[in-house]
Design an enzyme around this catalytic site. Structure first.
Site, short mmCIF file in Angstrom:
data_model
loop_
_atom_site.label_atom_id
_atom_site.label_comp_id
_atom_site.label_asym_id
_atom_site.label_seq_id
_atom_site.Cartn_x
_atom_site.Cartn_y
_atom_site.Cartn_z
N GLU A 178 -23.40 -17.02 -29.85
CA GLU A 178 -23.76 -16.81 -31.24
C GLU A 178 -22.55 -16.39 -32.06
OE1 GLU A 178 -28.41 -15.64 -31.18
OE2 GLU A 178 -27.06 -14.05 -30.58
N CYS A 181 -17.84 -13.23 -37.37
CA CYS A 181 -17.88 -12.49 -36.10
C CYS A 181 -18.10 -13.54 -35.01
CB CYS A 181 -19.03 -11.49 -36.15
SG CYS A 181 -19.30 -10.61 -34.60
N CYS A 207 -21.12 -11.71 -20.78
CA CYS A 207 -20.04 -10.73 -20.69
C CYS A 207 -20.15 -10.03 -19.34
CB CYS A 207 -20.16 -9.70 -21.81
SG CYS A 207 -18.79 -8.51 -21.86
N CYS A 220 -21.82 -2.96 -20.20
CA CYS A 220 -22.13 -1.73 -20.95
C CYS A 220 -23.66 -1.67 -21.13
CB CYS A 220 -21.42 -1.75 -22.30
SG CYS A 220 -19.62 -1.92 -22.16
N CYS A 247 -25.55 -2.47 -24.55
CA CYS A 247 -25.23 -3.72 -25.25
C CYS A 247 -26.10 -4.85 -24.73
CB CYS A 247 -23.75 -4.05 -25.04
SG CYS A 247 -23.29 -5.68 -25.66
N CYS A 278 -23.79 -5.99 -34.66
CA CYS A 278 -22.95 -5.95 -33.48
C CYS A 278 -23.72 -5.47 -32.26
CB CYS A 278 -21.74 -5.08 -33.72
SG CYS A 278 -20.51 -5.97 -34.66
N1 SAH Z 1 -16.38 -6.62 -25.67
C1 SAH Z 1 -15.86 -6.20 -26.96
C2 SAH Z 1 -16.58 -6.84 -28.12
C3 SAH Z 1 -18.05 -6.54 -28.05
S1 SAH Z 1 -19.13 -6.24 -29.37
C4 SAH Z 1 -15.97 -4.70 -27.08
O1 SAH Z 1 -16.65 -4.10 -26.29
O2 SAH Z 1 -15.31 -4.14 -27.94
C5 SAH Z 1 -18.40 -5.28 -30.59
C6 SAH Z 1 -18.85 -3.83 -30.68
O3 SAH Z 1 -20.26 -3.66 -30.71
C7 SAH Z 1 -18.34 -3.01 -29.52
O4 SAH Z 1 -17.78 -1.84 -30.02
C8 SAH Z 1 -19.61 -2.71 -28.76
O5 SAH Z 1 -19.49 -1.56 -27.97
C9 SAH Z 1 -20.59 -2.55 -29.89
N2 SAH Z 1 -21.99 -2.59 -29.46
C10 SAH Z 1 -22.50 -3.23 -28.40
N3 SAH Z 1 -23.82 -3.04 -28.33
C11 SAH Z 1 -24.18 -2.25 -29.38
C12 SAH Z 1 -25.39 -1.73 -29.84
N4 SAH Z 1 -26.53 -1.97 -29.21
N5 SAH Z 1 -25.36 -0.98 -30.95
C13 SAH Z 1 -24.21 -0.76 -31.61
N6 SAH Z 1 -23.03 -1.23 -31.22
C14 SAH Z 1 -23.00 -1.96 -30.11
#
Ligand code: SAH
Length: 377
Positions: free
Chosen positions: A114, A127, A134, A138, A141, A370
């Site tokens: 996406e 974005c 991935c 985490c 996420c 995000c």
């Molecule tokens: N792998 C990269 C890019 C991922 S997404 C990274 O981790 O930085 C970009 C941001 O969104 C990251 O900071 C991630 O931690 C955050 N993110 C992921 N899931 C989220 C959620 N459920 N709520 C808020 N932010 C989130």
């Protein structure tokens, strides 16, 4: 935890299984010289590569019918060689009166990714995803729950930006025709685990037209869980993109849980690498911190975060903190912080002289915010 029970190790770079079919080769995968060579290998005139690049990056044309400077008899062959279709939009969703648009794409092998276009009065941000799925796992996420399917190619990454650029140029987004001013690698995937393709994409985006899209490097943000060796490498590439570090906790105990790669690279090591990146590139690093109620949003953790950021010994403005209200994923045990706790967290960081912003949650109603990019198809 006993020595022999060290947490599961996450491979730094995901190796592609041998023999797997690669995405179609596209001019955005190649340097201008390679584009020319490829045409010549196929018995086509090399100088056409520049015309095709101009259509793609400068004129934002994707319909071969409009490429009238290419001989009609050769057009299909030329387009097939350098501008093959890479992805098909399966579904788009709009929010914010059409100024936020999320697109679900199907790649050549059926993988789903996406991208999200967000238009603001003063800028337009794309974005983008860098991997299908991935591998960083985490737990808060949405993408992290399904594991890694595969790395995306440079052209697959670039094409997401071009799709947004075309929609903006054609006036399909309310507010009149405009350009993509910012690209953030905050969609699906860990960009630094697909290092080569991501750096290639950054080069294509920032190379002057018609070789690339001609964006400013300062408009590009690479967001990472903190793959320390890759952060160091990125600082040497000569493309000073903005680095965003997804820290989410100032202490190893909690970060090991929220960002499992932390068991390999500690908070101190990771923050040090981010500081060195800022010192080398002269770009302020953004510390991303998703605020989770009762988990990482305590006042003492704000103080500890300030300590950790000052521990680099720097007293100049190398960093700012971007708090992200958590978007709870389905079935998640975590929720967003209480607004009063969030305000106190901001106050404590600012009291220590650390610039702090709270990210707006555009598109959260279309799961476009995000961390919410999870293909439900
Ligand atoms: N792998 C990269 C890019 C991922 S997404 C990274 O981790 O930085 C970009 C941001 O969104 C990251 O900071 C991630 O931690 C955050 N993110 C992921 N899931 C989220 C959620 N459920 N709520 C808020 N932010 C989130």
């Amino acid at each position: 935890m006993p020595e022999h029970e060290t947490p599961k190790q996450l491979p730094l770079v995901m190796e592609e299984p041998r023999g797997r079919k690669k995405p179609p080769r596209h001019l955005a995968d190649l340097t201008p010289a390679e584009r020319k060579e490829l045409l010549e290998e196929k018995g086509l005139p090399g100088f056409r590569a520049k015309q095709l690049s101009t259509h793609y990056f400068a004129r934002l044309v994707d319909d071969p019918e409009q490429m009238t400077d290419l001989p009609a008899g050769q057009r299909a062959e030329l387009v097939g060689a350098l501008l093959p279709d890479l992805m098909t939009p399966l579904r788009t969703m709009e929010a914010d009166k059409g100024t936020t648009v999320k697109t679900l794409w199907r790649l050549f092998d059926g993988a789903l990714v996406e991208s999200v276009l967000m238009r603001y009065p003063d800028r337009a941000t794309m974005c983008v995803s860098s991997q299908a799925g991935c591998g960083m796992a985490c737990p808060f996420c949405a993408t992290g729950q399904g594991g890694l399917q595969r790395n995306m190619s440079t052209a697959e990454i670039v094409e997401q930006v071009l799709a947004g650029a075309r929609a903006l140029a054609r006036g399909e987004v309310p507010g009149g025709p405009t350009r993509v001013s910012n690209v953030v690698f905050m969609g699906m995937g860990e960009p630094l685990a697909n290092y080569k393709a991501v750096v290639g994409a950054v080069r294509r985006l920032t190379d002057p037209t018609p070789d690339g899209l001609g964006m400013s490097a300062r408009g590009v943000t690479v967001s990472t869980v903190g793959l320390v060796p890759r952060i160091k490498q990125l600082a040497t590439e000569g493309v000073p993109v903005t680095l965003a570090l997804s820290l989410h906790a100032p202490d190893d105990e909690l970060r090991n849980e929220l960002v499992p790669i932390n068991t390999r690279f500690s908070v101190a090591e990771t923050v040090e690498a981010a500081f060195e990146y800022a010192a080398t590139t002269k770009r302020r690093v953004s510390i991303e911190y998703a605020m989770m109620r009762g988990i990482n949003d305590q006042a003492w953790r704000a103080d500890l975060l300030a300590d950790v950021l000052y521990a680099t010994g720097a007293d100049w403005g190398w960093v700012h903190v971007n708090l992200i209200p958590l978007n709870p994923t389905p079935g998640s045990k975590w929720t967003a912080s209480d607004p009063a706790d969030e305000r106190e967290f901001v106050r404590r960081l600012e009291a220590r002289g650390i610039p702090t912003t709270v990210r707006d949650t555009r598109g959260s109603d279309i799961d476009g915010a995000c961390g919410q990019l999870a293909a439900t198809e």
